[in-house]
Structure formats: C-alpha cells, structure tokens
Design a protein around this motif. Structure first.
Motif, PDB file in Angstrom:
ATOM      1  N   TYR A  68       1.128  -0.593   0.289  1.00 38.01           N
ATOM      2  CA  TYR A  68      -0.131   0.153  -0.140  1.00 38.01           C
ATOM      3  C   TYR A  68       1.157   1.086   0.299  1.00 38.01           C
ATOM      4  O   TYR A  68       0.380   2.626  -0.758  1.00 38.01           O
ATOM      5  N   ALA A  69       2.431   1.193   0.984  1.00 40.78           N
ATOM      6  CA  ALA A  69       2.847   2.050   0.735  1.00 40.78           C
ATOM      7  C   ALA A  69       3.286   2.614  -0.768  1.00 40.78           C
ATOM      8  O   ALA A  69       3.653   3.374  -0.873  1.00 40.78           O
ATOM      9  N   ARG A  70       4.104   1.862  -1.655  1.00 43.46           N
ATOM     10  CA  ARG A  70       4.418   2.306  -2.675  1.00 43.46           C
ATOM     11  C   ARG A  70       3.215   3.033  -3.553  1.00 43.46           C
ATOM     12  O   ARG A  70       3.384   3.623  -4.655  1.00 43.46           O
ATOM     13  N   PHE A  71       1.797   2.093  -3.516  1.00 47.06           N
ATOM     14  CA  PHE A  71       0.982   2.870  -4.407  1.00 47.06           C
ATOM     15  C   PHE A  71       0.157   4.797  -3.661  1.00 47.06           C
ATOM     16  O   PHE A  71       1.034   5.087  -4.432  1.00 47.06           O
ATOM     17  N   ALA A  72       0.480   4.452  -2.528  1.00 54.66           N
ATOM     18  CA  ALA A  72       0.857   6.069  -1.614  1.00 54.66           C
ATOM     19  C   ALA A  72       1.132   6.911  -1.945  1.00 54.66           C
ATOM     20  O   ALA A  72       1.243   7.986  -1.792  1.00 54.66           O
ATOM     21  N   LYS A  73       3.124   6.070  -2.211  1.00 50.69           N
ATOM     22  CA  LYS A  73       3.158   7.220  -1.757  1.00 50.69           C
ATOM     23  C   LYS A  73       4.389   7.276  -3.459  1.00 50.69           C
ATOM     24  O   LYS A  73       5.612   7.658  -3.601  1.00 50.69           O
ATOM     25  N   LEU A  74       3.670   7.329  -4.554  1.00 50.36           N
ATOM     26  CA  LEU A  74       4.105   7.262  -5.779  1.00 50.36           C
ATOM     27  C   LEU A  74       4.629   8.428  -5.490  1.00 50.36           C
ATOM     28  O   LEU A  74       4.929   9.345  -5.931  1.00 50.36           O
ATOM     29  N   PRO A  75       6.472   8.519  -6.092  1.00 49.68           N
ATOM     30  CA  PRO A  75       7.327   9.932  -6.466  1.00 49.68           C
ATOM     31  C   PRO A  75       6.475  11.092  -7.492  1.00 49.68           C
ATOM     32  O   PRO A  75       6.313   9.515  -8.362  1.00 49.68           O
ATOM     33  N   ALA A  76       7.031  11.189  -7.884  1.00 48.58           N
ATOM     34  CA  ALA A  76       6.889  12.631  -9.142  1.00 48.58           C
ATOM     35  C   ALA A  76       7.694  11.547 -10.002  1.00 48.58           C
ATOM     36  O   ALA A  76       9.137  11.036  -9.439  1.00 48.58           O
TER      37      ALA A  76
ATOM     38  N   ARG B 292      12.874   7.541 -32.788  1.00 51.15           N
ATOM     39  CA  ARG B 292      12.743   8.650 -32.004  1.00 51.15           C
ATOM     40  C   ARG B 292      12.618   8.426 -30.848  1.00 51.15           C
ATOM     41  O   ARG B 292      11.853   7.302 -30.145  1.00 51.15           O
ATOM     42  N   PRO B 293      13.646   8.664 -29.531  1.00 51.83           N
ATOM     43  CA  PRO B 293      13.564   7.652 -28.242  1.00 51.83           C
ATOM     44  C   PRO B 293      12.126   8.056 -27.437  1.00 51.83           C
ATOM     45  O   PRO B 293      11.781   9.364 -27.840  1.00 51.83           O
ATOM     46  N   GLY B 294      12.533   7.265 -26.341  1.00 57.09           N
ATOM     47  CA  GLY B 294      10.496   7.401 -25.546  1.00 57.09           C
ATOM     48  C   GLY B 294      11.214   8.770 -25.115  1.00 57.09           C
ATOM     49  O   GLY B 294      12.971   9.228 -24.149  1.00 57.09           O
ATOM     50  N   TYR B 295      10.399   9.492 -23.343  1.00 60.91           N
ATOM     51  CA  TYR B 295      11.463  10.333 -22.594  1.00 60.91           C
ATOM     52  C   TYR B 295       9.986  10.059 -21.792  1.00 60.91           C
ATOM     53  O   TYR B 295       8.836  10.841 -21.710  1.00 60.91           O
ATOM     54  N   PHE B 296      10.055   9.284 -20.251  1.00 66.37           N
ATOM     55  CA  PHE B 296       9.647   9.323 -19.034  1.00 66.37           C
ATOM     56  C   PHE B 296      10.387   8.965 -18.268  1.00 66.37           C
ATOM     57  O   PHE B 296      11.672   8.665 -18.308  1.00 66.37           O
ATOM     58  N   ASP B 297       9.656   8.381 -16.843  1.00 72.16           N
ATOM     59  CA  ASP B 297      10.692   7.723 -15.925  1.00 72.16           C
ATOM     60  C   ASP B 297      10.532   6.281 -16.702  1.00 72.16           C
ATOM     61  O   ASP B 297       9.787   5.236 -16.164  1.00 72.16           O
TER      62      ASP B 297
ATOM     63  N   LEU C 236      -1.990   1.057  -9.818  1.00 72.63           N
ATOM     64  CA  LEU C 236      -0.575   2.250 -10.187  1.00 72.63           C
ATOM     65  C   LEU C 236      -0.282   2.502 -11.492  1.00 72.63           C
ATOM     66  O   LEU C 236       0.429   3.230 -11.324  1.00 72.63           O
ATOM     67  N   CYS C 237      -0.813   1.437 -12.128  1.00 75.76           N
ATOM     68  CA  CYS C 237      -0.604   1.490 -14.095  1.00 75.76           C
ATOM     69  C   CYS C 237      -0.983   3.050 -14.161  1.00 75.76           C
ATOM     70  O   CYS C 237      -0.802   3.865 -14.928  1.00 75.76           O
ATOM     71  N   ARG C 238      -2.437   3.157 -13.758  1.00 73.03           N
ATOM     72  CA  ARG C 238      -3.358   3.885 -13.742  1.00 73.03           C
ATOM     73  C   ARG C 238      -2.577   5.719 -13.605  1.00 73.03           C
ATOM     74  O   ARG C 238      -2.319   6.830 -13.983  1.00 73.03           O
ATOM     75  N   GLU C 239      -1.966   5.569 -12.379  1.00 72.68           N
ATOM     76  CA  GLU C 239      -1.279   6.684 -11.699  1.00 72.68           C
ATOM     77  C   GLU C 239       0.239   6.743 -12.104  1.00 72.68           C
ATOM     78  O   GLU C 239       0.847   8.239 -12.266  1.00 72.68           O
ATOM     79  N   ILE C 240       0.939   5.979 -12.321  1.00 71.57           N
ATOM     80  CA  ILE C 240       1.833   5.939 -13.364  1.00 71.57           C
ATOM     81  C   ILE C 240       1.956   7.036 -14.391  1.00 71.57           C
ATOM     82  O   ILE C 240       2.389   8.159 -14.612  1.00 71.57           O
ATOM     83  N   VAL C 241       0.966   6.547 -15.305  1.00 71.87           N
ATOM     84  CA  VAL C 241       0.395   6.980 -16.920  1.00 71.87           C
ATOM     85  C   VAL C 241      -0.175   8.372 -16.499  1.00 71.87           C
ATOM     86  O   VAL C 241       0.080   9.907 -16.545  1.00 71.87           O
ATOM     87  N   ASP C 242      -1.094   8.515 -15.383  1.00 69.05           N
ATOM     88  CA  ASP C 242      -1.736   9.943 -15.275  1.00 69.05           C
ATOM     89  C   ASP C 242      -0.281  11.330 -14.708  1.00 69.05           C
ATOM     90  O   ASP C 242      -0.149  12.088 -14.966  1.00 69.05           O
ATOM     91  N   ALA C 243       0.241  10.658 -13.455  1.00 64.17           N
ATOM     92  CA  ALA C 243       1.574  11.035 -13.554  1.00 64.17           C
ATOM     93  C   ALA C 243       2.513  11.325 -15.029  1.00 64.17           C
ATOM     94  O   ALA C 243       3.317  12.883 -14.741  1.00 64.17           O
ATOM     95  N   HIS C 244       2.586  11.031 -15.682  1.00 65.53           N
ATOM     96  CA  HIS C 244       2.861  11.554 -17.186  1.00 65.53           C
ATOM     97  C   HIS C 244       2.231  12.099 -17.638  1.00 65.53           C
ATOM     98  O   HIS C 244       2.619  12.870 -18.838  1.00 65.53           O
TER      99      HIS C 244
END
Length: 441
Positions: A290-298, A328-333, A406-414
């Motif tokens: 749960y911590a990994r989900f709640a504390k997803l870094p920018a 073209r290379p990707g650009y993300f975390d 978690l995948c949605r949160e990662i995509v939304d953060a991008h």
C-alpha cells in the motif's frame, strides 16, 4: 327509393323500365298509323336513351362515392387521416363509407397514441445523462440528445452533420474511440478536470439500412462513489489484517515474558520470537504494498532508448515485440514505466493468455508516444471493465487490487491516458499514451 332498394335491385328496375319504354312506344306509334319499321326503330332508340339516362342517374351515387374514396385513400397514403366522408343514402355505399370513416378514426387515434409515446420517449432520452448518437450508413447523424450535444459540440445542434465534421470539435480520446468503433472505458481531460467515460458501439438494421448507435456514459461520479466504498473496504481489510497479527503478537509477548523466568524453556522462547518475527515480516510486506501506491514519487522523465527498455523487461516477463520500435527515443520515467509494463504483462498471463499471445507495440507521433499491450486471455466483463482502475478492486481471491491502479497513477503522473478495451475474439487491449512533455498538473 335508395333506402329500400339495393343497388342491384335499382339496376334491374331501370333495365325493366327501359324495356317497357322500348316496347310500349312502338305499339303506340303503330296505333297512330306509323310505319312498322319506323315505329320499332324509334321505340328502340328512345328505350336505349331512357335506359342510359336512368343508369347514369342510378350510378351517380356510386361514381361520386368511388371518387371520394379514391381521394381519401390518397390522403391515407400521404399520412393524412383527418378526412371523413359523408355516407350516401345507398345502403351498400353507406356501409363502405362508414367503414372508411371508422378506419380513418382508428388510424387517427393510433397516430396520436404513437405520437404521445414518441414524445414521452424523446423526453426521457433528451433528459438522460447518457449521450446518444444515432447514425445512418452514410455516417450522417440522424438523432442525438442534449448530453451528446454538450459533450461533443459544446451544446450546438449536431443533427444532420457528418461524423467526420463533428469529431474535430470533441475531446481527442472520445473522438478517436468513436472513429475506430472502440468499446471500453476512456479518460479525457477538459477545463473541469479529468473524466472517465464508458463508450459502447452497436449496429442494427432498420428499414433495410444499417444504422449505428453510440452510447457514451459518464462514469466519473459513479467511480468516485465506488472509490468511497472501496476505501471503506480497504479500511476494514487493514483493520482485519492488523488485528490478525497484533492479537497473536500480544499473546506471544505475554508468553515470552513468562518463559524468560524459566531458563530451561529457552527453545520455546526462541520459537515465540520466530513467530513474532514472522508476523512482523508479514505486516511489513502487507503495508509496503500500500505504501508503494500511496507514496508514488513524481516521475523523473528522461530520454529512454526503446531497445534498452525492452531488454530490461524481457528477462522478467515473456512477451512478443510487434512492429519494431520508433526511431525517436522515448521520454518518461524508465523505472516507473518498467514497473507499469511488468504489471500489465503479468496480469495478461494471469488472465489465461499464453506468453506467445502477449504482444507489445510501440508507436510515436508528434503528439506523444503509445505503448499497447494485447493478449488473448479472458478479457473483462462490462462491469469489471468499469471498475478495473479503481484502487483495491480485484477479481482474484488473494489480490489486493493495486496493479492496474498503480499503472493508472503512473500514466496520470506523466500526463497521459490509460485505456482498457476488450478485443474481438477474446482478450484485452491496454493502451498507455504519454505526451512528450507533461502539460499542467
């Protein structure tokens, strides 16, 4: 006379009267001294003239009624049921015109009833929160409701427009789904924030022509309410898990305290500590998820080589790369994106798809980069599809429901979009679209 004799009887009477005239006149002329041939010729001529005149007189109500019926039937064909006929005195014609008038009255009532039902149905559809679009086989919009006009054209009329003329005014994600006839849950953003919408496409035959119906259902509020229920469930789950571990730990601590005073029970004391350590480890793993989900870094975005990304993922989860990678290379975390892709590929395998059926396609254009994972697993029902991205929602008995969230949160953060679509023939299509640079928060 017409009230008491049928049309057939009056025709017979007319014929007899003509016959009487045609035979009486020659005898009268012969009595007056006329030539026999001339008398019979004049008698036959006068008899025929009288007969024709009487027949026209007798048949006049019939011809008048037939003309009126013809005009009335033409009105029926044009959809006008307001014309009624005046029944003539002739009994047979009176019955026919009365029957015509009854049919006209029945059709008027039926049309009024249908109109009321259509009015009621249109009122219900126009007030529905679901956006509805009905198109003919030429992609002309032949019907829409208020919700569709507000969502797709800022409230302006859209009936009669070509679909290709309407879509540029609509949110890009919705326009793309409608254009490609996709069904599923989509996210889009506007000045009011991010919204979730479920899109359904269907076709049917009406009057020998193919029609297409698009239903767009706003899911944002429903998902919000569902999230509240999910959070309540999570609180109960965490409380239950904590109680299941803390109660034994408390009991074991008491037992350990008693064993300290007994040096000969050192082995039992060691077992107590082992069990306490095991329960603590279980709680640590439980809370870390749960911590990994709640504390997803920018996300820390950087230029990423696509081949290097594939080489890091391939040894961990089996899949097939289709179509090569963009120049073209990707650009993300890269760390977060690897985590998202590994979760999605793992989900595909757990959904029953063979590894060789799990495919990854990567594409890029001026707007952004897209990663699409397809499989041939069990797919998702409409109900599951609508809730799949909710936190802690899972169809697995031991699942905690954090993978897709978690995948949605990662995509939304991008600043991107995550879409789930069922595939024809079975399986799921998961699309991750990321912009080159995140615009706004």
């Amino acid at each position: 006379m017409s009230k008491f004799f049928s049309l057939e009887g009056r025709l017979v009477a007319t014929a007899l009267l003509g016959l009487v005239v045609g035979t009486a006149i020659p005898w009268l002329l012969l009595a007056l001294g006329f030539d026999q041939r001339l008398s019979w010729a004049l008698g036959m001529l006068l008899g025929v003239l009288v007969l024709v005149g009487l027949i026209r007189l007798v048949l006049r109500p019939l011809t008048t009624t037939l003309k009126a019926l013809r005009s009335g039937l033409l009105n029926f064909r044009d959809g006008d049921f307001s014309i009624s006929l005046v029944p003539p005195k002739v009994r047979e014609l009176h019955e026919i015109t009365s029957l015509y008038n009854d049919i006209g009255e029945h059709l008027r009532r039926e049309r009024a009833h249908i109109y009321q039902r259509e009015l009621l149905l249109d009122t219900v559809i126009q007030s529905s929160p679901q956006a509805l679009l009905l198109m003919d086989q030429g992609e002309h919009i032949i019907y829409s409701n208020n919700s569709a006009r507000k969502l797709l054209n800022n409230g302006r009329p859209i009936q009669g427009l070509l679909l290709e003329k309407l879509l540029p005014n609509s949110p890009h994600e919705i326009a793309s789904a409608i254009e490609n006839r996709q069904n599923g849950l989509f996210n889009y953003s506007d000045k009011n924030g991010t919204h979730s919408i479920h899109i359904g496409n269907s076709t049917f035959i009406l009057n020998a022509h193919r029609h297409r119906l698009v239903v767009l259902r706003e899911m944002t509020q429903e998902l919000t309410r569902a999230e509240v229920q999910i959070w309540k469930k999570v609180i109960r789950l965490i409380s239950h898990e904590l109680n299941n571990s803390l109660a034994p730990i408390s009991s074991l601590a008491h037992s350990g305290k008693m064993l300290i005073a007994k040096p000969d029970r050192a082995a039992d004391l060691e077992k107590v500590f082992d069990i306490v350590a095991e329960r603590c480890q279980h709680l640590t793993e439980f809370t870390q998820g749960y911590a990994r989900f709640a504390k997803l870094p920018a996300p820390s975005c950087e230029v990423v080589d696509w081949r290097a990304l594939i080489e890091r993922i391939a040894p961990l989860q089996k899949f097939t790369l289709k179509g090569g990678v963009p120049r073209r290379p990707g650009y993300f975390d890269p760390v977060q994106m690897e985590q998202a892709l590994l979760n999605l590929i793992k989900n595909s395998r757990e959904a029953g798809s063979d590894s060789e059926d799990i495919e990854l396609r990567i594409s890029a254009d001026d707007r952004g980069q897209q990663l699409v994972i397809t499989d041939r697993g069990s797919g998702m029902s409409e109900k599951v599809l609508q809730q799949a991205l909710l936190p802690f929602f899972s169809t697995k008995e031991q699942g905690v429901g954090l993978g897709l969230t978690l995948c949605r949160e990662i995509v939304d953060a991008h600043g991107g979009q995550l879409q789930l679509l069922n595939r024809s023939g079975g399986g799921l299509r998961i699309s991750l679209w990321l912009p080159w640079e995140k615009t706004g928060d």
